[in-house]
Design a protein around this motif. Structure first.
Motif: not given
Length: 239
Positions: A106, A109-110, A156
């Motif tokens: 995460l 991805s962020r 996502l």
């Protein structure tokens, strides 16, 4: 999403499937490949740009994203296994699995979502597992983390659809890599798995099922992403 001419970032790129992703990307015509690793000395693919990154260290992740502002394809491959079983293993082993596969993925991805958005949307690949869908007691920690990572991947996929970022999940069982060298039985070739994943990215699929075991397990699940998340097709969400 076209791999040819893309700028890719691969985590865990120093060995196993990660290294094969780097090679497959170059073979498919990627213009540049950042090879993320905790140990830069182990990045050996010619032409790859080594980048120091530990996905469990948020400052390290931020610095990697700052360095690679031209990325159009992110491959979240980095992972590990504690072999935490469901009854006997220390709970800290479960926490480590989640910190790596869920929080680490995460965090990457962020950090890279705005980069992908600025560069036209691009694509994001999360390396999951057949154990996202089915658990075994001896690897319950890994399976639980992969199941949670699958859920994060679905979130996502929906959240990044508006900016035009394609999110593809790879599901595969055992591969012929160091991680499962102690196990016997059939193992997928990571070279073929990497190639199949990139083919899936170019085909715009939500899920790549890279071996027969994953296909068999997936077949027993009643619904896929298109049915579970109709808003991807512009229809009202189920919830």
């Amino acid at each position: 999403m076209k791999v040819q001419g893309s700028v890719a970032f691969v985590t865990g790129a120093n060995r196993g499937l990660g290294e094969q992703f780097v090679r497959a990307l170059f073979d498919a015509g990627a213009a540049k490949v950042y090879a993320g690793s905790r140990d830069l000395g182990k990045v050996t693919v010619p032409g790859a740009i080594p980048v120091a990154v530990d996905i469990t260290d948020h400052e390290s992740v931020r610095a990697a994203a700052e360095q690679a502002q031209d990325v159009t394809l992110l491959v979240n491959n980095a992972g590990s296994t504690t072999r935490a079983d469901v009854l006997e293993s220390d709970l800290d082993a479960f926490r480590k699995e989640f910190e790596t596969h869920v929080v680490g993925t995460l965090a990457m991805s962020r950090a890279f979502a705005p980069v992908l958005g600025r560069n036209g949307g691009g694509a994001l690949v999360n390396v999951l597992s057949v154990l996202s869908w089915i658990s075994i007691p001896a690897s319950a920690g890994y399976a639980a983390a992969k199941a949670a990572e699958w859920s994060v991947t679905n979130a996502l996929r929906v959240a990044l659809a508006e900016q035009g970022t394609q999110v593809t999940a790879l599901h595969v069982s055992y591969m012929a890599t160091d991680m499962v060298a102690h196990l016997t039985g059939p193992k997928a070739d990571p070279v073929m798995v990497a190639r199949a994943t990139l083919d899936g990215v170019e085909a715009g699929v939500y899920e790549v099922l890279a071996d027969d075991v994953s296909k068999q397990v997936r077949a027993v699940l009643p619904l896929g992403p298109e049915a579970l998340y109709p808003q991807l097709a512009g229809r009202p969400a189920l919830i």
